[in-house]
Scaffold this motif. Structure first.
Motif, PDB file in Angstrom:
ATOM      1  N   MET A 323       0.874  -1.239  -0.231  1.00  0.00           N
ATOM      2  CA  MET A 323      -0.042   0.082   0.018  1.00  0.00           C
ATOM      3  C   MET A 323       0.640   1.203  -0.013  1.00  0.00           C
ATOM      4  SD  MET A 323      -3.205  -0.282  -0.232  1.00  0.00           S
ATOM      5  CE  MET A 323      -3.892   1.175   0.398  1.00  0.00           C
ATOM      6  N   PRO A 324       0.429   2.473  -0.581  1.00  0.00           N
ATOM      7  CA  PRO A 324      -1.122   2.618  -1.066  1.00  0.00           C
ATOM      8  C   PRO A 324      -1.032   2.273  -2.689  1.00  0.00           C
ATOM      9  CG  PRO A 324       0.032   4.574  -1.196  1.00  0.00           C
ATOM     10  CD  PRO A 324       0.966   3.649  -0.400  1.00  0.00           C
ATOM     11  N   GLU A 325       0.167   1.791  -3.326  1.00  0.00           N
ATOM     12  CA  GLU A 325       0.100   1.596  -4.677  1.00  0.00           C
ATOM     13  C   GLU A 325      -0.585   0.680  -5.400  1.00  0.00           C
ATOM     14  OE1 GLU A 325       3.609   3.920  -3.325  1.00  0.00           O
ATOM     15  OE2 GLU A 325       2.848   1.901  -2.749  1.00  0.00           O
ATOM     16  N   VAL A 326      -0.890  -0.607  -4.505  1.00  0.00           N
ATOM     17  CA  VAL A 326      -1.346  -1.791  -4.918  1.00  0.00           C
ATOM     18  C   VAL A 326      -2.816  -1.354  -5.240  1.00  0.00           C
ATOM     19  CG1 VAL A 326      -2.143  -2.711  -2.683  1.00  0.00           C
ATOM     20  CG2 VAL A 326      -1.827  -3.954  -4.891  1.00  0.00           C
ATOM     21  N   ALA A 327      -3.414  -0.233  -4.496  1.00  0.00           N
ATOM     22  CA  ALA A 327      -5.080  -0.043  -4.587  1.00  0.00           C
ATOM     23  C   ALA A 327      -5.303   0.559  -5.839  1.00  0.00           C
ATOM     24  CB  ALA A 327      -5.453   1.198  -3.422  1.00  0.00           C
ATOM     25  N   HIS A 328      -4.388   1.234  -6.596  1.00  0.00           N
ATOM     26  CA  HIS A 328      -4.331   1.608  -7.899  1.00  0.00           C
ATOM     27  C   HIS A 328      -4.112   0.729  -9.102  1.00  0.00           C
ATOM     28  CE1 HIS A 328      -5.475   5.484  -5.994  1.00  0.00           C
ATOM     29  NE2 HIS A 328      -4.085   5.241  -5.473  1.00  0.00           N
ATOM     30  N   ALA A 329      -3.563  -0.444  -8.742  1.00  0.00           N
ATOM     31  CA  ALA A 329      -3.035  -1.500  -9.726  1.00  0.00           C
ATOM     32  C   ALA A 329      -3.909  -1.922 -10.551  1.00  0.00           C
ATOM     33  CB  ALA A 329      -2.198  -2.740  -8.840  1.00  0.00           C
ATOM     34  N   ASN A 330      -3.397  -1.821 -12.166  1.00  0.00           N
ATOM     35  CA  ASN A 330      -4.304  -2.284 -13.036  1.00  0.00           C
ATOM     36  C   ASN A 330      -3.296  -3.141 -14.394  1.00  0.00           C
ATOM     37  OD1 ASN A 330      -6.277  -2.631 -14.921  1.00  0.00           O
ATOM     38  ND2 ASN A 330      -7.093  -1.082 -15.037  1.00  0.00           N
ATOM     39  N   ALA A 331      -2.871  -4.038 -13.931  1.00  0.00           N
ATOM     40  CA  ALA A 331      -1.577  -4.580 -14.680  1.00  0.00           C
ATOM     41  C   ALA A 331      -2.368  -4.907 -16.111  1.00  0.00           C
ATOM     42  CB  ALA A 331      -0.739  -5.592 -14.282  1.00  0.00           C
ATOM     43  N   LEU A 332      -3.608  -5.407 -15.917  1.00  0.00           N
ATOM     44  CA  LEU A 332      -4.305  -6.060 -17.273  1.00  0.00           C
ATOM     45  C   LEU A 332      -5.038  -4.898 -18.104  1.00  0.00           C
ATOM     46  CD1 LEU A 332      -5.444  -9.406 -15.922  1.00  0.00           C
ATOM     47  CD2 LEU A 332      -3.265  -8.894 -16.979  1.00  0.00           C
ATOM     48  N   ALA A 333      -4.859  -3.747 -17.408  1.00  0.00           N
ATOM     49  CA  ALA A 333      -5.490  -2.595 -18.263  1.00  0.00           C
ATOM     50  C   ALA A 333      -6.917  -2.776 -18.458  1.00  0.00           C
ATOM     51  CB  ALA A 333      -4.684  -2.137 -19.548  1.00  0.00           C
ATOM     52  N   ALA A 334      -7.638  -3.382 -17.457  1.00  0.00           N
ATOM     53  CA  ALA A 334      -9.049  -3.470 -17.521  1.00  0.00           C
ATOM     54  C   ALA A 334      -9.981  -2.211 -17.520  1.00  0.00           C
ATOM     55  CB  ALA A 334      -9.479  -4.481 -16.485  1.00  0.00           C
ATOM     56  N   THR A 335     -10.893  -1.875 -18.143  1.00  0.00           N
ATOM     57  CA  THR A 335     -11.474  -0.666 -18.172  1.00  0.00           C
ATOM     58  C   THR A 335     -12.998  -0.663 -18.102  1.00  0.00           C
ATOM     59  OG1 THR A 335     -11.503  -0.616 -20.639  1.00  0.00           O
ATOM     60  CG2 THR A 335      -9.869   0.457 -19.313  1.00  0.00           C
ATOM     61  N   ARG A 336     -13.563  -1.872 -18.162  1.00  0.00           N
ATOM     62  CA  ARG A 336     -14.973  -2.037 -18.185  1.00  0.00           C
ATOM     63  C   ARG A 336     -15.614  -1.891 -16.850  1.00  0.00           C
ATOM     64  NH1 ARG A 336     -18.015  -4.466 -21.953  1.00  0.00           N
ATOM     65  NH2 ARG A 336     -15.993  -5.321 -22.746  1.00  0.00           N
ATOM     66  N   PRO A 337     -17.054  -1.013 -16.895  1.00  0.00           N
ATOM     67  CA  PRO A 337     -17.307  -0.756 -15.478  1.00  0.00           C
ATOM     68  C   PRO A 337     -18.118  -1.910 -15.100  1.00  0.00           C
ATOM     69  CG  PRO A 337     -18.766   0.075 -17.361  1.00  0.00           C
ATOM     70  CD  PRO A 337     -17.442  -0.445 -17.993  1.00  0.00           C
ATOM     71  N   LEU A 338     -18.231  -2.185 -13.525  1.00  0.00           N
ATOM     72  CA  LEU A 338     -18.834  -3.430 -12.995  1.00  0.00           C
ATOM     73  C   LEU A 338     -20.439  -3.437 -13.566  1.00  0.00           C
ATOM     74  CD1 LEU A 338     -18.413  -5.172 -10.528  1.00  0.00           C
ATOM     75  CD2 LEU A 338     -19.936  -3.964  -9.535  1.00  0.00           C
ATOM     76  N   PRO A 339     -20.668  -4.805 -13.961  1.00  0.00           N
ATOM     77  CA  PRO A 339     -21.948  -5.083 -14.733  1.00  0.00           C
ATOM     78  C   PRO A 339     -23.098  -4.821 -13.845  1.00  0.00           C
ATOM     79  CG  PRO A 339     -20.732  -6.559 -15.451  1.00  0.00           C
ATOM     80  CD  PRO A 339     -19.915  -5.695 -14.408  1.00  0.00           C
ATOM     81  N   GLU A 340     -24.276  -4.120 -13.984  1.00  0.00           N
ATOM     82  CA  GLU A 340     -25.349  -3.784 -12.961  1.00  0.00           C
ATOM     83  C   GLU A 340     -25.977  -5.229 -12.454  1.00  0.00           C
ATOM     84  OE1 GLU A 340     -28.621  -1.904 -11.183  1.00  0.00           O
ATOM     85  OE2 GLU A 340     -26.492  -1.134 -11.937  1.00  0.00           O
ATOM     86  N   PHE A 341     -25.785  -6.467 -12.934  1.00  0.00           N
ATOM     87  CA  PHE A 341     -26.302  -7.500 -12.478  1.00  0.00           C
ATOM     88  C   PHE A 341     -25.382  -7.766 -11.184  1.00  0.00           C
ATOM     89  CE2 PHE A 341     -23.655  -9.999 -15.589  1.00  0.00           C
ATOM     90  CZ  PHE A 341     -22.637 -10.470 -14.777  1.00  0.00           C
ATOM     91  N   TYR A 342     -24.399  -7.444 -10.902  1.00  0.00           N
ATOM     92  CA  TYR A 342     -23.678  -7.561  -9.752  1.00  0.00           C
ATOM     93  C   TYR A 342     -24.527  -7.174  -8.375  1.00  0.00           C
ATOM     94  CZ  TYR A 342     -19.025  -9.570 -11.132  1.00  0.00           C
ATOM     95  OH  TYR A 342     -18.188 -10.500 -11.604  1.00  0.00           O
ATOM     96  N   TRP A 343     -25.221  -6.247  -8.599  1.00  0.00           N
ATOM     97  CA  TRP A 343     -26.218  -5.428  -7.622  1.00  0.00           C
ATOM     98  C   TRP A 343     -27.600  -6.189  -7.692  1.00  0.00           C
ATOM     99  CZ3 TRP A 343     -23.714  -3.280  -4.358  1.00  0.00           C
ATOM    100  CH2 TRP A 343     -22.391  -2.799  -4.645  1.00  0.00           C
ATOM    101  N   THR A 344     -27.918  -6.518  -8.763  1.00  0.00           N
ATOM    102  CA  THR A 344     -29.571  -6.919  -9.016  1.00  0.00           C
ATOM    103  C   THR A 344     -29.558  -8.421  -8.957  1.00  0.00           C
ATOM    104  OG1 THR A 344     -29.256  -7.064 -11.323  1.00  0.00           O
ATOM    105  CG2 THR A 344     -30.150  -4.989 -10.248  1.00  0.00           C
TER     106      THR A 344
END
Length: 522
Positions: A323-344
């Protein structure tokens, strides 16, 4: 003049270092229900009830033991909403010469405490949290001595340190350190699953349930049926119940998933552990004693103890190391927003729907649901790892950032680039079919590889490997996967890519602002 001893909401242990090293006659214990902690992410309603009720019960126990308690309730009209603000108010109520506190579990809280001495003009004595087996500096020393942070070697060091499941000659009982190969059985028909011990809400918990229902009505999750242990006595009873009824079969079936069975043979003791109601060594000793008495097989007790002195301690050390660097880690350059069905939970993928239903109803899902269903899908789909981490922090009653963030960012999403895990935990529909009964009842066909009726995990898996081929092809643990990819025809590969693209295009993103308050890391 006296000592102010702030006790945080996940430090509910009578053997807390700050309490051990302070006399009740010379101290004011400050306990704070602060709004910032309930809303910096929009926690599951059950988690808020659990923490507030456990805090109130613990305060009562301390009063009964002779401690002077200054307790700030969430609905106190003068509540500042922050730890720092409440410490500042306490200093105006009492004549305080110094502050003594056990190091917090989360980086952002420690950053705030580090500024107290200058702000308040009083010495702040921050003590190590010796409820953990491995101290932060001890882990850093271990990590600096090696190139790879392999959990298995850390686990062996903790076995030697504690003596758990060790012979007098310093060897592992049974001759093997790790019996995970014996702990991967799929569910058998006719298995009967014990339920975790249930605790009816008392008047204190009932009052908190009413408070949370009124104040956090829009937060995720259900309150109905809340029955978690909120005192150390209850947690010890829950531990004894687990050891007697579920631990014997925990090892064999710990990776299994069964529709409608939320607990299987899992303990659901982690909320009590992470609050401080249970001591990890006491939990491990109870399991080891059951093995020594012949009531529990070795594969079960070893697998259970490994999760506590191995994985739990390891991720805490990793958190403070990175920490704190790992909180921002994104080695696979993923950008998709979380799908809505994770909530519903509104998805035709039965494995996902079951895990999300359990999460919504109980603020719980077991480790394979979290890693190989919910986390695996997010990684294959290329979801922003910080979105995934925030979701996990919101929804689970045992989620505190020190344990949740490494498990999600590093292990589940491989966003740290392999610092923690040497390969991504990626799997297709075949794994879920082998370890569960979900696929037989699913709208999608796990045996179909591509097309609108095929299990989405199948195409997403191969699409993930194709997208990240440059990174993973040379990984020796992924040689077989890429050898299979190489044997496919160009048409088959493209069919996988096209099916994955069509499915991903159908996903609706979650509404913005669903999880986190303004950035906690600056």
């Amino acid at each position: 003049m006296t000592v102010l001893v702030p006790v945080l909401g996940d430090q509910l242990s009578h053997n807390l270092a700050s309490l051990r090293e302070t006399s009740p006659a010379d101290a004011v214990v400050l306990m704070m229900e602060v709004a910032d902690e309930t809303r910096y992410v929009r926690h599951h309603k059950r988690k808020i009830v659990l923490v507030l009720s456990a805090m109130r019960h613990f305060a009562d126990e301390l009063r009964a033991a002779g401690w002077r308690i200054d307790y700030v309730a969430l609905d106190d009209p003068d509540n500042t909403g922050s730890f720092t603000g409440e410490v500042e108010r306490a200093l105006t109520r009492h004549e305080i010469r110094s502050i003594r506190i056990v190091e917090p579990g989360e980086w952002r809280v420690k950053r705030a405490i580090d500024g107290w001495s200058k702000r308040f003009g009083r010495p702040v004595d921050m003590l190590a949290d010796d409820r953990f087996i491995c101290g932060i500096l001890e882990f850093q020393t271990w990590a600096q001595s090696r190139n790879d942070l392999v959990m298995e070697f850390f686990y062996r060091a903790m076995r030697r340190k504690t003596g758990l499941l060790m012979t007098a000659e310093g060897q592992p009982v049974g001759g093997q350190w790790n019996l995970d190969a014996q702990n991967r059985a799929p569910p058998k028909r006719g298995l009967r699953f014990p339920q975790p011990m249930s605790f009816a809400p008392d008047a204190t918990t009932a009052a908190v349930l009413d408070l949370v229902a009124a104040r956090f009505a829009t937060h995720f999750g259900r309150l109905e049926g809340f029955d978690l242990p909120v005192t150390a006595d209850q947690a010890r009873a829950a531990l004894a119940h687990f050891v007697a009824t579920a631990l014997p079969d925990f090892g064999t079936y710990q990776d299994a998933m069964v529709t409608g069975e939320d607990w299987l043979f899992h303990s659901w003791l982690s909320p009590a552990l992470n609050l401080g109601l249970l001591c990890p060594i006491d939990v491990c000793d109870a399991a080891a004693e059951a093995f020594a008495a012949g009531r529990v097989p070795l594969n079960a007790v070893e697998g259970f103890i490994r999760q506590i002195i191995g994985w739990r301690e390891y991720v805490r050390g990793y958190y403070w190391l990175e920490m704190p660097e790992v909180a921002h880690a994104n080695a696979l350059a993923a950008t998709r927003p979380l799908p809505e069905f994770y909530w519903t939970g509104e998805t035709d993928m039965r494995c996902m729907a079951e895990a999300i239903r359990n999460t919504r109803d109980n603020s719980y899902a077991h480790h394979i649901q979290r890693l190989m269903v919910l986390g695996n899908f997010a990684m294959l789909a290329g979801v922003l790892p910080q979105d995934v981490a925030d979701w996990f922090l919101v929804v689970y009653a045992d989620a505190y950032e020190w344990v949740e963030l490494p498990n999600v960012i590093a292990m589940s999403q491989h966003a740290d680039g392999g610092r923690m895990a040497t390969k991504p935990y990626a799997g297709g529909g075949a794994y879920i079919n082998r370890m569960s009964d979900h696929c037989a009842r699913c709208r999608y066909d796990v045996k179909q590889k591509t097309g609108p009726d095929a299990c989405p995990f199948n195409a997403l898996y191969w699409d993930f490997l194709a997208r990240h081929e440059k990174r993973f092809r040379r990984n020796r643990r992924m040689t077989n996967m890429y050898a299979s990819w190489d044997r496919m025809s160009v048409e088959t590969r493209q069919a996988y890519r096209d099916s994955a693209a069509a499915f991903l295009a159908s996903l609706e993103p979650a509404a913005p602002g669903w999880a986190r308050a303004p950035a906690a890391y600056g």
